[in-house]
Design an enzyme around this catalytic site. Structure first.
Site, mmCIF file in Angstrom:
data_model
loop_
_atom_site.group_PDB
_atom_site.id
_atom_site.type_symbol
_atom_site.label_atom_id
_atom_site.label_comp_id
_atom_site.label_asym_id
_atom_site.label_seq_id
_atom_site.Cartn_x
_atom_site.Cartn_y
_atom_site.Cartn_z
ATOM 1 N N GLY A 9 0.815 -1.208 0.000
ATOM 2 C CA GLY A 9 0.000 0.000 0.000
ATOM 3 C C GLY A 9 0.848 1.257 0.000
ATOM 4 O O GLY A 9 0.585 2.194 0.756
ATOM 5 N N ALA A 10 1.853 1.285 -0.872
ATOM 6 C CA ALA A 10 2.843 2.365 -0.836
ATOM 7 C C ALA A 10 2.610 3.454 -1.871
ATOM 8 O O ALA A 10 3.500 4.260 -2.121
ATOM 9 C CB ALA A 10 4.242 1.773 -1.013
ATOM 10 N N THR A 11 1.419 3.498 -2.463
ATOM 11 C CA THR A 11 1.187 4.500 -3.513
ATOM 12 C C THR A 11 0.611 5.799 -2.979
ATOM 13 O O THR A 11 0.525 6.784 -3.713
ATOM 14 C CB THR A 11 0.257 3.954 -4.609
ATOM 15 O OG1 THR A 11 -0.977 3.521 -4.021
ATOM 16 C CG2 THR A 11 0.917 2.784 -5.343
ATOM 17 N N GLY A 13 -0.606 8.044 1.049
ATOM 18 C CA GLY A 13 -0.752 8.037 2.495
ATOM 19 C C GLY A 13 0.500 7.698 3.263
ATOM 20 O O GLY A 13 1.622 8.060 2.882
ATOM 21 N N ILE A 14 0.306 6.998 4.364
ATOM 22 C CA ILE A 14 1.410 6.652 5.252
ATOM 23 C C ILE A 14 2.444 5.794 4.533
ATOM 24 O O ILE A 14 3.648 5.956 4.727
ATOM 25 C CB ILE A 14 0.891 5.901 6.502
ATOM 26 C CG1 ILE A 14 -0.089 6.762 7.288
ATOM 27 C CG2 ILE A 14 2.057 5.503 7.410
ATOM 28 C CD1 ILE A 14 -0.779 6.017 8.404
ATOM 29 N N GLY A 15 1.974 4.873 3.694
ATOM 30 C CA GLY A 15 2.900 3.986 3.004
ATOM 31 C C GLY A 15 3.857 4.741 2.109
ATOM 32 O O GLY A 15 5.070 4.492 2.110
ATOM 33 N N SER A 131 -4.805 -0.642 14.553
ATOM 34 C CA SER A 131 -5.598 0.584 14.635
ATOM 35 C C SER A 131 -6.112 0.730 16.060
ATOM 36 O O SER A 131 -6.199 -0.249 16.809
ATOM 37 C CB SER A 131 -6.782 0.496 13.668
ATOM 38 O OG SER A 131 -7.685 1.561 13.862
ATOM 39 N N TYR A 154 -13.970 -3.179 9.613
ATOM 40 C CA TYR A 154 -12.618 -2.622 9.740
ATOM 41 C C TYR A 154 -12.045 -2.890 11.134
ATOM 42 O O TYR A 154 -10.917 -3.373 11.278
ATOM 43 C CB TYR A 154 -12.659 -1.117 9.465
ATOM 44 C CG TYR A 154 -11.301 -0.456 9.549
ATOM 45 C CD1 TYR A 154 -10.403 -0.543 8.487
ATOM 46 C CD2 TYR A 154 -10.920 0.251 10.681
ATOM 47 C CE1 TYR A 154 -9.157 0.060 8.559
ATOM 48 C CE2 TYR A 154 -9.677 0.854 10.759
ATOM 49 C CZ TYR A 154 -8.799 0.757 9.694
ATOM 50 O OH TYR A 154 -7.557 1.341 9.775
#
Length: 262
Positions: A9-11, A13-15, A131, A154
């Site tokens: 998920g590096a595209t 936000g945090i990633g 979370s 979630y």
């Protein structure tokens, strides 16, 4: 020392921010994303020479292919950061009846970790995104037999990843270290903007703690721990994670479901 680090998920936000910081510090960064165009844009933003890997983590066969691609290119992975996550989606129930939140947030990181363990050294680390939103896991929902609203799915998926972090750490006493981290509540990610309609807090809060968990000495002996970045300390997760019967039921459901669909 230069580390080889995979971030899912590096595209955005945090990633993405975590990847940029790690690359700037000279580490070899492997970027995962679902969309090839966004991956290439992320690689340009990260700079240096990051590797990119495209895979839809809602498809467990794609998770297997992702692991195979990484293992074909690397015989050592120092850190795996399981950052990818889903809160809302246009279609939350997949063709196999599983909820996309459980697949992406719980099953996919479990399977990816298992498949990459052979190349993660004992001194390596697996950092799992938990979370502050955690809830006892309904095994029927986890296995696709019943449906949950967005926040319910979630929160349960995040307790489930926290549970398997604890249980797998117990099964791997010699390492690598597996650590669950709440990077901070309501950070300025796309997920938070889409899910809650707020701008969110500084993403650096989340990126910095993920890097800390991945590389710093204070996390070296923290396998199985849960770090709550809202409080800035190691803490107990939701009490349900500490109940051995509940943890065992969740682990069995995760393993059985992956055997069936993965």
């Amino acid at each position: 020392m230069t580390k080889t680090i995979l971030i899912t998920g590096a595209t955005d936000g945090i990633g993405l921010l975590t990847a940029k910081k790690l690359a700037a510090d000279g580490h070899r960064v492997l970027l995962h994303g679902r969309n090839s165009a966004k991956l290439e844009a992320a690689a340009q933003e990260v700079g240096g020479q990051p590797e990119t890997y495209s895979a839809d983590l809602s498809d467990l066969s794609a998770v297997r292919s992702l692991a195979e691609a990484i293992r074909s290119n690397h015989d050592r992975l120092d850190v795996l950061i399981n950052n990818a996550g889903v809160l809302k989606a246009p279609q939350t129930t997949l063709e196999n009846s599983l909820d996309i939140r459980f697949v992406v947030n719980t099953f996919a990181p479990y399977l990816l970790t298992e498949l990459l363990l052979p190349i993660i050294p004992k001194t390596g680390r697996v950092v799992n995104l938990s979370s502050a939103a955690q809830a006892p896991v309904d095994v029927d929902a986890l296995t696709g037999k019943t449906r949950l609203a967005d926040m319910g799915a979630y929160a349960q998926s995040k307790l489930a990843i926290t549970i398997w972090t604890r249980e797998q750490a117990r099964a791997l006493p010699d390492g690598p270290a597996l650590i669950a981290v709440n990077p901070g509540s309501l950070l300025a990610s796309k997920m938070v903007k889409d899910g809650f309609g707020v701008a969110g807090n500084d993403l650096n809060i989340g990126a910095d703690i993920l890097i800390d968990a991945a590389l710093s000495d204070r996390f070296a002996q923290a396998s199985g721990a849960y770090f709550d970045n809202d409080g800035g300390t190691f803490a107990d997760p939701h009490p349900a994670a500490l109940k051995s019967e509940h943890a065992a039921d969740v682990m069995k459901a995760i393993q059985d479901t992956i055997r069936r669909y993965g």
